[in-house]
Design a protein around this motif. Structure first.
Motif: not given
Length: 119
Positions: A66-80, A32-37
């Motif tokens: 919006h998940v920041s690339r600094f978020n370790p919870q989502h593997g340091y990936r940016e997305g939604w 339930q993660y998308m890098p871009s819409l």
């Protein structure tokens, strides 16, 4: 889902359609993660501008984050991702309405009737 789209975007079928596209794609995305819409514009044939309008409204309501690339919870990936704020807010609203319906004595009745006069 169609009822939710009508409730959140009343009277605007284009926004309802885009809301459903974003919600369904995010629901069935891996993790339930998308890098871009952005790819939804070509897939569902709508403009990027309308997508941004619906996306920003969904974010303000607390449906997506919006998940920041600094978020370790989502593997340091940016997305939604889906947000939990909307669910929590609806739960609180339900509890609040239940509390408002309870009678708490004559003082509360006077306060409630005075409130009506001020509006």
């Amino acid at each position: 889902m169609e009822e939710l789209a009508r409730l959140l975007f009343p009277g605007n079928r284009n926004h309802q359609r885009i809301f459903l596209a974003v919600f369904i794609e995010l629901k069935y995305a891996p993790g339930q993660y998308m890098p871009s819409l952005d790819h939804l514009c070509q897939e569902y044939d709508f403009t990027k501008r309308i997508l941004e309008t619906v996306r920003s409204k969904m974010r303000r309501m607390g449906l997506i984050d919006h998940v920041s690339r600094f978020n370790p919870q989502h593997g340091y990936r940016e997305g939604w991702v889906f947000s939990s704020r909307f669910n929590r807010t609806l739960g609180r609203l339900s509890n609040l309405l239940s509390e408002f319906k309870d009678r708490k004595g004559t003082n509360q009745e006077k306060k409630d009737r005075d409130l009506f006069r001020y509006l």
